[in-house]
Design an enzyme around this catalytic site. Structure first.
Site, PDB file in Angstrom:
ATOM      1  N   GLY A  51      10.607  17.230  21.560  1.00 37.72           N
ATOM      2  CA  GLY A  51       9.577  17.256  22.594  1.00 37.72           C
ATOM      3  C   GLY A  51       9.728  18.392  23.570  1.00 37.72           C
ATOM      4  O   GLY A  51       9.309  19.519  23.318  1.00 37.72           O
ATOM      5  N   GLY A  76      -1.013  12.341  32.720  1.00 38.01           N
ATOM      6  CA  GLY A  76      -2.056  11.324  32.725  1.00 38.01           C
ATOM      7  C   GLY A  76      -2.895  11.327  31.465  1.00 38.01           C
ATOM      8  O   GLY A  76      -4.082  11.010  31.493  1.00 38.01           O
ATOM      9  N   LEU A  77      -2.264  11.694  30.344  1.00 38.07           N
ATOM     10  CA  LEU A  77      -2.911  11.620  29.026  1.00 38.07           C
ATOM     11  C   LEU A  77      -4.222  12.385  28.976  1.00 38.07           C
ATOM     12  O   LEU A  77      -5.201  11.921  28.397  1.00 38.07           O
ATOM     13  CB  LEU A  77      -3.128  10.162  28.603  1.00 38.07           C
ATOM     14  CG  LEU A  77      -1.848   9.365  28.316  1.00 38.07           C
ATOM     15  CD1 LEU A  77      -2.198   7.930  27.938  1.00 38.07           C
ATOM     16  CD2 LEU A  77      -1.042  10.014  27.198  1.00 38.07           C
ATOM     17  N   CYS A 100       1.457   2.487  28.538  1.00 36.21           N
ATOM     18  CA  CYS A 100       0.234   2.640  29.317  1.00 36.21           C
ATOM     19  C   CYS A 100       0.000   1.366  30.106  1.00 36.21           C
ATOM     20  O   CYS A 100       0.348   0.282  29.657  1.00 36.21           O
ATOM     21  CB  CYS A 100      -0.979   2.856  28.397  1.00 36.21           C
ATOM     22  SG  CYS A 100      -0.880   4.311  27.375  1.00 36.21           S
ATOM     23  N   ASN A 117       7.046  14.888  34.084  1.00 38.34           N
ATOM     24  CA  ASN A 117       5.645  15.235  33.891  1.00 38.34           C
ATOM     25  C   ASN A 117       4.767  14.077  34.296  1.00 38.34           C
ATOM     26  O   ASN A 117       5.136  12.916  34.183  1.00 38.34           O
ATOM     27  CB  ASN A 117       5.376  15.647  32.443  1.00 38.34           C
ATOM     28  CG  ASN A 117       5.070  14.464  31.562  1.00 38.34           C
ATOM     29  OD1 ASN A 117       3.938  13.953  31.562  1.00 38.34           O
ATOM     30  ND2 ASN A 117       6.058  14.003  30.818  1.00 38.34           N
ATOM     31  N   GLY A 137      15.257  14.232  24.284  1.00 38.93           N
ATOM     32  CA  GLY A 137      16.188  15.292  24.652  1.00 38.93           C
ATOM     33  C   GLY A 137      16.828  16.037  23.512  1.00 38.93           C
ATOM     34  O   GLY A 137      17.913  16.592  23.670  1.00 38.93           O
TER      35      GLY A 137
END
Lengths: 341, 288
Positions: A270, A74-75, A132, A71, A249
């Site tokens: 997640g 980009g927050l 980040c 993915n 995972g």
């Protein structure tokens, strides 16, 4: 036997069970609340909140890979103002415990986020997403540098309420995760979340160009679970007293158990949510069943159990009689030099 | 809040599988979905069976809902990759895991109106239940369906039966007029005295349809076919730039804020990018 005692502790916070959402995989809880009561989760870990609203990266933002996905979001998010006005009160109204993930581009930005959260009702813990880029240091990722990581953690710890545990979420894309973990703990982190995604990339062989609009992306899903298990193992081995939220995972109760055996006190789910919106409740049920089948009365008794020699007692004689006996007195580590990484 | 209705997750057996030209259609037992369904909504289908290495659901607009076996849902797809190939191999009694109904449906006109329904490829699938609802409200329905070749036009017979008129276009001329739907759309809008265009199909088609509707001075309601990972609004992968009622452009999720958008609200030229004036745009900053 009667039900397993699923309570666990993250520092001084007790959770009714160890199953959490993973940051970025359940937004702020509203969407998955259509499928189950989110108060039944150990906690909701929110998508990382930044100071300002953020549009994120261009599309395509996703690529499916074998047993995983990349993915490159980009927050994207609404920013702290909207989060405090809309999302956090909603989580509180649903009686959900919120672990608020924060992300920034500078130490000051992280500190400001922690200040804004200070005293806001409904914050159970803070998870600091340090994967980040540091805009003040040529975009080097905080999580890849022990000094930068500890600067962020120290700033957040100082700006946060003393009653709120601060967890640092580490990137596995480092040479020595124990070094970063130690730096964060010495800077005041009350616990660690292990692990964030691995940086990956996919190229479309038809178009012969990168799949993702952002070129690179974070790899998640069952493909990275062995990496999560290894990181949790190494950090728990080095600092058994530090609580760990295991992430990476997890798609079944046995997957969750694997991370717990490696040393995680709680487990975030997640990518599995994308496949199964009810995944957290299923995993909680499966974990409960797996512990029952093994004759284990308390979840706390198996946290880090894989580190002990086999044949070690589980449900009897291990640790004090309280949930989450994280630093059980009398526990022995039989370690060999070559086992140490 | 953009979440509408309450989607459900269920496992249901396949009732029928049929080949429809170049496409495959599956009807799956899905109690609870027909009751909630509104045209334009979709289902997200898990692929590969238990323990599959393919983690992401595939989203398909709902072609039809039926009362059979306490409720069933039918969707249509083309085989594009391993996931859809696996789906195409399903046979009656194989069990599928579905989540639905998802997404914002086509808004219906409050009063009887003349409606032009435009479908590209199997994008026409959601238009037939829409046509039923529109006709039930006294609307006139005209169809324009197009595809590259005849076997890729989906639902031509139904369109001819249901529509006041039905125009078909194929790029190779193998069915209907040679060309694309937008070649004939202006005349269909004119001749049917269309008040609104509904469309579903590939992005370039939706962009062109939206432009033609705007030129005719009528609204377009279009359902986009963006790639999605979750379908329920949590993953943020299916975003596109859309102008809000406050004139601010946001990166919105096709799955919960769409898939149906007003054609004049989508920034078609900027799809695939984050326009610099979008809310929260930070050009050049890389974060994961």
């Amino acid at each position: 036997m009667d039900g397993v005692d699923m309570r666990t502790r993250l520092g001084w916070i007790e959770l009714p069970n160890p199953i959490l959402t993973a940051s970025g995989c359940a937004a702020s809880g509203r969407e998955i609340a259509q499928f189950f009561d989110i108060a039944r989760l150990g906690a909701v870990v929110t998508k990382s909140i930044m100071l300002a609203p953020r549009a994120g990266r261009p599309t395509p933002r996703m690529a499916e890979t074998p047993s995983g996905m990349l993915n490159s979001i980009g927050l994207q998010g609404p920013g702290i103002d909207v989060f405090l006005r809309r999302d956090l009160p909603w989580l509180l109204s649903r009686r959900a415990r919120a672990v608020v993930s924060i992300a920034g581009g500078s130490v000051g930005e992280y500190a400001e986020l922690a200040r804004r959260l200070h005293g806001a009702p409904g914050v159970t813990a803070i998870e600091v997403n340090i994967s980040c880029p540091n805009v003040e240091d040529r975009g080097e990722v905080f999580a890849c540098n022990p000094l930068a990581a500890s600067d962020v953690v120290a700033a957040v710890r100082e700006a946060s309420g003393a009653d709120v545990p601060v967890f640092a979420k580490l990137s596995p894309d480092v040479t020595d995760i124990v070094e970063i973990a130690r730096a964060c703990v010495e800077a005041g982190a009350d616990g660690l979340s292990l692990i964030n995604t691995l940086l990956g990339m996919a190229i479309d062989t038809e178009r012969m160009r990168p799949v993702l609009g952002g070129m690179t992306g974070g790899l998640s899903g069952p493909a990275i679970r062995p990496v999560a298990v290894r990181c949790i193992w190494q950090v728990h081995e080095a600092m058994p007293e530090v609580p760990i939220i295991g992430v990476g995972g997890v798609g079944s109760g046995l997957d969750a158990l694997e991370l717990i055996l490696a040393g995680a006190s709680a487990v975030s789910v997640g990518t599995a949510i994308f496949n199964d919106p009810g995944a957290c409740m299923r995993i909680l049920r499966e974990l409960d069943d797996a512990l029952s089948e093994r004759g284990i009365a308390r979840l706390a008794d198996v946290i880090g159990l894989a580190h002990k020699p086999s044949g070690h007692p589980t449900s009897t004689g291990l640790g004090p009689g309280r949930p989450g006996g994280l630093s059980s007195p009398g526990r022995r580590h039989v370690l060999f030099e070559e086992d140490r990484r | 809040m953009t979440v509408s209705g309450t989607p459900i997750q269920l496992r249901g057996p396949v009732l029928t599988r049929r080949q429809a030209g170049a496409y495959v259609s599956l009807t799956v037992v899905a109690p609870g979905i027909p009751e909630q369904f509104r045209p334009g909504q979709f289902v997200a289908v898990a692929v590969g069976g238990e323990g599959s290495a393919m983690l992401l659901r595939r989203a398909f607009s709902i072609f039809d809902v039926k009362p059979d076996h306490g409720g069933a849902v039918e969707f249509v797809f083309a085989v594009h990759g391993k996931g859809t190939a696996w789906l195409a191999d399903r046979r009656p009694r194989d069990v599928l895991d579905l989540v639905g109904p998802l997404g914002r449906p086509f808004p219906l006109p409050r009063y009887p109106a003349h409606c032009v329904l435009v479908g590209g490829g199997y994008g026409s699938a959601p238009l037939f239940t829409l046509a039923d609802r529109l006709r039930g409200r006294g609307c006139r329905v005209d169809f324009v369906l197009g595809a590259a070749t005849a076997d890729r036009v989906f639902g031509a017979l139904t369109a001819r039966r249901v529509g006041e008129t039905a125009r078909i276009t194929t790029e190779d001329g193998s069915l209907g007029a040679r060309g694309v739907v937008t070649d004939v759309l202006p005349s269909v809008i004119r001749e049917s005295q269309g008040d609104v265009v509904y469309a579903c199909g590939p992005m370039p088609m939706l962009r062109a349809v939206s432009a033609l509707a705007a030129r005719a001075g009528i609204p377009a309601q279009v359902a986009v076919e963006e790639t999605m990972a979750c379908g329920i609004g949590v993953c943020m992968t299916c975003v596109l730039p859309v102008i809000g009622d406050d004139d601010i452009t946001r990166m919105v999720r096709s799955c919960v804020d769409g898939p149906v958008f007003r054609g004049d609200r989508v920034r078609w030229n900027d799809a695939g990018t984050v326009p610099p004036d979008a809310l929260g745009a930070t050009a050049g900053v890389k974060v994961r």
